[in-house]
Design an enzyme around this catalytic site. Structure first.
Site, PDB file in Angstrom:
ATOM      1  N   SER A 120      -5.256  42.092  14.859  1.00 15.49           N
ATOM      2  CA  SER A 120      -6.520  41.407  15.151  1.00 15.49           C
ATOM      3  C   SER A 120      -6.869  41.473  16.631  1.00 15.49           C
ATOM      4  O   SER A 120      -8.004  41.173  17.009  1.00 15.49           O
ATOM      5  CB  SER A 120      -6.416  39.938  14.751  1.00 15.49           C
ATOM      6  OG  SER A 120      -6.257  39.822  13.375  1.00 15.49           O
ATOM      7  N   HIS A 176      -9.148  47.966  12.904  1.00 13.89           N
ATOM      8  CA  HIS A 176      -9.294  46.537  12.644  1.00 13.89           C
ATOM      9  C   HIS A 176     -10.410  46.257  11.646  1.00 13.89           C
ATOM     10  O   HIS A 176     -11.582  46.393  11.955  1.00 13.89           O
ATOM     11  CB  HIS A 176      -9.553  45.794  13.971  1.00 13.89           C
ATOM     12  CG  HIS A 176      -9.734  44.325  13.788  1.00 13.89           C
ATOM     13  ND1 HIS A 176     -10.718  43.606  14.415  1.00 13.89           N
ATOM     14  CD2 HIS A 176      -9.054  43.433  13.009  1.00 13.89           C
ATOM     15  CE1 HIS A 176     -10.624  42.348  14.041  1.00 13.89           C
ATOM     16  NE2 HIS A 176      -9.628  42.217  13.193  1.00 13.89           N
ATOM     17  N   GLU A 211     -13.368  48.199  13.520  1.00 15.77           N
ATOM     18  CA  GLU A 211     -13.176  48.559  14.930  1.00 15.77           C
ATOM     19  C   GLU A 211     -12.037  49.579  14.999  1.00 15.77           C
ATOM     20  O   GLU A 211     -10.935  49.298  14.515  1.00 15.77           O
ATOM     21  CB  GLU A 211     -12.810  47.325  15.758  1.00 15.77           C
ATOM     22  CG  GLU A 211     -13.951  46.334  15.902  1.00 15.77           C
ATOM     23  CD  GLU A 211     -13.546  45.085  16.685  1.00 15.77           C
ATOM     24  OE1 GLU A 211     -14.351  44.633  17.508  1.00 15.77           O
ATOM     25  OE2 GLU A 211     -12.437  44.550  16.464  1.00 15.77           O
ATOM     26  N   ASN A 243     -13.171  39.875  17.645  1.00 17.28           N
ATOM     27  CA  ASN A 243     -12.411  38.629  17.790  1.00 17.28           C
ATOM     28  C   ASN A 243     -12.672  37.923  19.105  1.00 17.28           C
ATOM     29  O   ASN A 243     -12.551  36.700  19.187  1.00 17.28           O
ATOM     30  CB  ASN A 243     -10.913  38.873  17.593  1.00 17.28           C
ATOM     31  CG  ASN A 243     -10.539  38.611  16.145  1.00 17.28           C
ATOM     32  OD1 ASN A 243     -11.135  37.748  15.488  1.00 17.28           O
ATOM     33  ND2 ASN A 243      -9.588  39.348  15.625  1.00 17.28           N
TER      34      ASN A 243
HETATM   35  N1  LIG Z   1      -6.327  37.369   7.583  1.00 20.87           N
HETATM   36  C1  LIG Z   1      -7.375  37.889   8.179  1.00 20.87           C
HETATM   37  O1  LIG Z   1      -8.502  37.402   8.056  1.00 20.87           O
HETATM   38  C2  LIG Z   1      -7.230  39.112   9.041  1.00 20.87           C
HETATM   39  C3  LIG Z   1      -8.392  39.811   9.454  1.00 20.87           C
HETATM   40  C4  LIG Z   1      -8.249  40.964  10.237  1.00 20.87           C
HETATM   41  C5  LIG Z   1      -6.982  41.378  10.617  1.00 20.87           C
HETATM   42  N2  LIG Z   1      -5.871  40.657  10.214  1.00 20.87           N
HETATM   43  C6  LIG Z   1      -4.566  41.141  10.656  1.00 20.87           C
HETATM   44  O2  LIG Z   1      -3.898  41.740   9.545  1.00 20.87           O
HETATM   45  C7  LIG Z   1      -2.483  41.550   9.682  1.00 20.87           C
HETATM   46  C8  LIG Z   1      -1.973  40.844   8.451  1.00 20.87           C
HETATM   47  O3  LIG Z   1      -2.573  39.568   8.337  1.00 20.87           O
HETATM   48  P1  LIG Z   1      -2.576  38.738   6.969  1.00 20.87           P
HETATM   49  O4  LIG Z   1      -3.469  37.584   7.173  1.00 20.87           O
HETATM   50  O5  LIG Z   1      -2.818  39.657   5.834  1.00 20.87           O
HETATM   51  O6  LIG Z   1      -1.031  38.273   6.940  1.00 20.87           O
HETATM   52  P2  LIG Z   1      -0.180  37.767   5.688  1.00 20.87           P
HETATM   53  O7  LIG Z   1       0.951  36.997   6.278  1.00 20.87           O
HETATM   54  O8  LIG Z   1      -1.074  37.118   4.683  1.00 20.87           O
HETATM   55  O9  LIG Z   1       0.366  39.106   5.005  1.00 20.87           O
HETATM   56  C9  LIG Z   1       1.332  39.911   5.618  1.00 20.87           C
HETATM   57  C10 LIG Z   1       2.157  40.611   4.544  1.00 20.87           C
HETATM   58  O10 LIG Z   1       3.106  41.431   5.219  1.00 20.87           O
HETATM   59  C11 LIG Z   1       4.314  41.405   4.464  1.00 20.87           C
HETATM   60  N3  LIG Z   1       5.429  41.796   5.327  1.00 20.87           N
HETATM   61  C12 LIG Z   1       6.066  41.050   6.248  1.00 20.87           C
HETATM   62  N4  LIG Z   1       7.050  41.781   6.832  1.00 20.87           N
HETATM   63  C13 LIG Z   1       6.999  43.018   6.259  1.00 20.87           C
HETATM   64  C14 LIG Z   1       7.752  44.216   6.431  1.00 20.87           C
HETATM   65  N5  LIG Z   1       8.738  44.262   7.312  1.00 20.87           N
HETATM   66  N6  LIG Z   1       7.437  45.288   5.673  1.00 20.87           N
HETATM   67  C15 LIG Z   1       6.421  45.236   4.762  1.00 20.87           C
HETATM   68  N7  LIG Z   1       5.681  44.118   4.552  1.00 20.87           N
HETATM   69  C16 LIG Z   1       5.974  43.035   5.295  1.00 20.87           C
HETATM   70  C17 LIG Z   1       4.400  39.963   3.963  1.00 20.87           C
HETATM   71  O11 LIG Z   1       5.260  39.868   2.832  1.00 20.87           O
HETATM   72  C18 LIG Z   1       2.948  39.648   3.636  1.00 20.87           C
HETATM   73  O12 LIG Z   1       2.665  39.930   2.277  1.00 20.87           O
HETATM   74  C19 LIG Z   1      -2.298  40.765  10.972  1.00 20.87           C
HETATM   75  O13 LIG Z   1      -2.051  41.646  12.022  1.00 20.87           O
HETATM   76  C20 LIG Z   1      -3.626  40.065  11.147  1.00 20.87           C
HETATM   77  O14 LIG Z   1      -3.879  39.702  12.476  1.00 20.87           O
HETATM   78  C21 LIG Z   1      -5.967  39.567   9.420  1.00 20.87           C
END
Ligand SMILES: NC(=O)c1ccc[n+]([C@@H]2O[C@H](COP(=O)([O-])OP(=O)(O)OC[C@H]3O[C@@H](n4cnc5c(N)ncnc54)[C@H](O)[C@@H]3O)[C@@H](O)[C@H]2O)c1
Length: 318
Positions: free
Chosen positions: A105, A126, A138, A177
């Site tokens: 993010s 992103h 992005e 962001n």
């Molecule tokens: N949630 C949002 O709105 C959003 C929007 C844009 C970007 N992001 C970015 O996306 C990324 C993920 O965010 P999220 O909200 O989906 O997080 P989340 O915690 O909901 O999901 C992350 C997933 O990664 C898995 N994981 C953890 N360690 C792992 C590994 N070693 N190997 C494989 N899988 C693994 C977990 O089991 C989980 O299912 C972050 O970098 C976040 O900043 C999130």
């Protein structure tokens, strides 16, 4: 987020391998996708049936399963060390010409790529939630990124129907962001200081800035408003705006209490009585309708401006 990115890509007839080390997370991902796709199918947004789309995804707990992919998109939690570790593991599995992308993010791509043997293959990609609906992505160029890699990524995103914007100079939080957090910091501060309720703050933004921002971005909007007017307002207002450099005590208190929003049924609003999954599906449909409307309007505007250029060219008098 990984689930939604996978849903987006597989819906565009590209095979996907979805890897998560947590088996439960994979099961949840499949169920979430099925529900969303069924809903979209029932509302005639997609023709293909949910199960037939999902059949193109290979769900796996093994990182080495991505070995033959040409592109790997990482979406693990927002922790720099974890992302660095994942890419190190991926380098051990993938050929040196495989492209890596991080959905961070806002962590700078160069800092994630620091330990890689081939840092030029890593770009930021992103997506915005929900990734299967929001058009913009992005694409972030780190210090080492190679031009051919960036070109391939931009081309791929356009091919799957996204609107990518290339960010030439990486800054933490990129563009989306930084602006989103500037708005949220001010909104939380207004709530904290009792200026208005959460509902009223949201209403002010949704029914004024929100609608306007769909048609004109913040810079174009200032042009319409008049930069002289903006300067007059900025001259007295800026010193009064929230400018704290650490998260607000209200936000910290909520998170420590476990009131983290929809996920815990309590955040700035109480979600206890609500049917969260049907609200989410309805909001997704509303977002889809809006993006479709916007696409149609842009097409119409393009057509009418090219028609007026044709008229202009065919006139003898001008
Ligand atoms: N949630 C949002 O709105 C959003 C929007 C844009 C970007 N992001 C970015 O996306 C990324 C993920 O965010 P999220 O909200 O989906 O997080 P989340 O915690 O909901 O999901 C992350 C997933 O990664 C898995 N994981 C953890 N360690 C792992 C590994 N070693 N190997 C494989 N899988 C693994 C977990 O089991 C989980 O299912 C972050 O970098 C976040 O900043 C999130």
């Amino acid at each position: 987020m990984g689930t939604d990115i996978a849903q987006l890509i597989v819906s565009q007839h590209v095979d996907v391998i979805l890897v998560d080390t947590n088996k439960e997370a994979l099961n949840r991902a499949k169920e979430k996708m099925r529900k969303q796709l069924q809903f979209l199918h029932e509302h005639h947004f997609i023709e293909e049936a949910a199960d037939s789309i999902i059949a193109r995804i290979h769900f796996s707990e093994q990182m080495q399963d991505v070995k033959h992919c040409w592109l790997v998109i990482e979406a693990v939690p927002e922790k720099k060390e974890l992302k660095q570790q994942i890419f190190k593991e991926l380098e051990a599995v993938c050929h040196s010409d495989v492209i890596f992308a991080t959905n961070t993010s806002g962590i700078t791509v160069s800092s994630i790529a620091k330990e890689l043997t081939y840092p030029e293959r890593l770009v930021g990609m992103h997506f915005f939630m929900p990734a299967s609906i929001i058009p913009l992505v992005e694409v972030i160029k780190g210090n080492d990124a190679s031009e051919p890699v960036l070109e391939q990524v931009m081309h791929f995103l356009k091919k799957i129907g996204k609107q990518p914007v290339l960010i030439q100079k990486e800054v933490p939080g990129f563009i989306g962001n930084r602006i989103q957090h500037a708005i949220a910091r001010e909104a939380i501060s207004l709530l904290e200081s009792g200026v208005a309720s959460a509902e009223d703050i949201d209403t002010v933004v949704r029914y004024s800035l929100g609608i306007r921002l769909l048609i004109t971005g913040p810079l174009e909007q200032r042009d319409w408003n008049g930069l002289d007017v903006h300067l007059d307002i900025a001259s007295y207002l800026y010193k009064d705006l929230e400018n704290r450099t650490t998260p607000s005590p209200l936000l910290e208190e909520k998170v420590y209490k476990g009131d983290i929003g929809v996920k815990s049924k309590q955040g700035f609003y109480n979600w206890e009585e609500e049917n969260i999954s049907s609200i989410q599906l309805r909001k997704n449909i509303e977002l889809l309708e809006l993006t479709k409307w916007l696409e149609r309007k842009e097409q119409e505007n393009k057509k009418s401006s090219s028609a007026s250029v044709t008229n202009l060219n065919s006139s003898d008098n001008v």
